[in-house]
Design an enzyme around this catalytic site. Sequence first.
Site, PDB file in Angstrom:
ATOM      1  CG  ASN A  35      12.166   2.311  -1.497  1.00  0.00           C
ATOM      2  OD1 ASN A  35      13.331   2.696  -1.718  1.00  0.00           O
ATOM      3  ND2 ASN A  35      11.641   1.251  -2.087  1.00  0.00           N
TER       4      ASN A  35
ATOM      5  CE  LYS B  65      10.147   2.496  -5.130  1.00  0.00           C
ATOM      6  NZ  LYS B  65       9.064   1.974  -5.943  1.00  0.00           N
TER       7      LYS B  65
ATOM      8  CG  HIS C  82      11.302  -2.948  -3.166  1.00  0.00           C
ATOM      9  ND1 HIS C  82      11.103  -2.730  -4.510  1.00  0.00           N
ATOM     10  CD2 HIS C  82      10.480  -2.097  -2.510  1.00  0.00           C
ATOM     11  CE1 HIS C  82      10.213  -1.762  -4.653  1.00  0.00           C
ATOM     12  NE2 HIS C  82       9.818  -1.357  -3.460  1.00  0.00           N
TER      13      HIS C  82
ATOM     14  CD  GLU D 278      10.895  -0.573  -7.598  1.00  0.00           C
ATOM     15  OE1 GLU D 278      11.802  -0.060  -6.929  1.00  0.00           O
ATOM     16  OE2 GLU D 278       9.734  -0.109  -7.627  1.00  0.00           O
TER      17      GLU D 278
ATOM     18  CD  GLU E 259       6.288  -2.067  -1.067  1.00  0.00           C
ATOM     19  OE1 GLU E 259       6.037  -0.864  -1.004  1.00  0.00           O
ATOM     20  OE2 GLU E 259       7.365  -2.508  -1.473  1.00  0.00           O
TER      21      GLU E 259
ATOM     22  N   GLY F  54       4.112   2.240  -7.964  1.00  0.00           N
ATOM     23  CA  GLY F  54       4.477   3.241  -8.964  1.00  0.00           C
ATOM     24  C   GLY F  54       3.466   3.385 -10.092  1.00  0.00           C
TER      25      GLY F  54
ATOM     26  CB  SER G 100      -0.029   3.995  -5.803  1.00  0.00           C
ATOM     27  OG  SER G 100       0.690   3.613  -6.969  1.00  0.00           O
TER      28      SER G 100
HETATM   29  P1  PGA Z   1       5.220   3.731  -4.767  1.00  0.00           P
HETATM   30  O1  PGA Z   1       6.365   2.682  -4.330  1.00  0.00           O
HETATM   31  O2  PGA Z   1       4.724   4.379  -3.492  1.00  0.00           O
HETATM   32  O3  PGA Z   1       5.923   4.698  -5.672  1.00  0.00           O
HETATM   33  O4  PGA Z   1       4.144   2.960  -5.443  1.00  0.00           O
HETATM   34  C1  PGA Z   1       6.225   1.891  -3.183  1.00  0.00           C
HETATM   35  C2  PGA Z   1       7.427   1.011  -2.997  1.00  0.00           C
HETATM   36  O5  PGA Z   1       7.952   0.511  -4.002  1.00  0.00           O
HETATM   37  O6  PGA Z   1       7.902   0.789  -1.877  1.00  0.00           O
END
Ligand code: PGA
Length: 258
Positions: A11, A13, A98, A100, A170, A176, A216
């Site tokens: 992803n 983003k 997701h 976010e 997640e 992140g 992460s």
């Molecule tokens: P990250 O994001 O690996 O940067 O923690 C995962 C995601 O949001 O799908």
Amino acid sequence: MPDRKPIVGGNWKMNTTAMSAQALAAACVEGSRSLTQGCDVFVSPPSPYLAQVGDATAGSAVELAAQDFYPRLSGAFTGEMGLEMLADLGVQTVLVGHSERRHVLLEPEDLIAVKARAAVEAGLRLVLCIGETLGQREAGETDAVNLRQLSSALGEVDLDDPERLVVAYEPVWAIGTGRTAEPADAEAAHRAIRSALQDRYDERFADSVRIQYGGSVKADNASALISQPNVDGFLVGGASLKADEFLAIIRSAAGGAA
Ligand code: PGA
């Protein structure tokens, strides 16, 4: 143990440029050629780059995924990207729910449910993202939150092919942040999700659905996570922006399938 082929998605983003997206896609296609037998792979670029990333993935086993869409074919929806456009672009997979979009863009659960249903009806592979916040984990509400998000999103979704659904667990506090769930904690959450899928559909269906872990994930923690019986792959954010790191994660998942 049921035979589930792992699935790893990148992803991206709101990152990359036209040039870096193309280079990253090409590196993912090239580097995953020998791995896609053991692991399904998708990349999810920002929408302005779907067409060129689609050109790079065309003819390869790497699937093209959209990070978001509006759940209508086309029409007067300023700023949005509709299902007809996804079909045109060759998008095979979509992310829905997701963290976010839920917590930063404040997308409500009823819209998430409409998107989930529209994606499945359009024949897309639905990657449904769910997960608890830190406060909810500390209050012991992890499973309750996951199951509520799952049933709210899938309530109206008619599905008989388990290949068309991927659940991405997640935890919000792990996305992140550099903090990853302990493998045993991820496994416990995944087990509860699978058991809810069994209640919602049936055992055969629930046993076949892939449940990704996200938050992460890196090359150096992927092996411990994938060794858990109910962890069937990863949704990768930051680490998917570096081809070598992303390919190493795919390699771990493909190896874990053996
Ligand atoms: P990250 O994001 O690996 O940067 O923690 C995962 C995601 O949001 O799908």
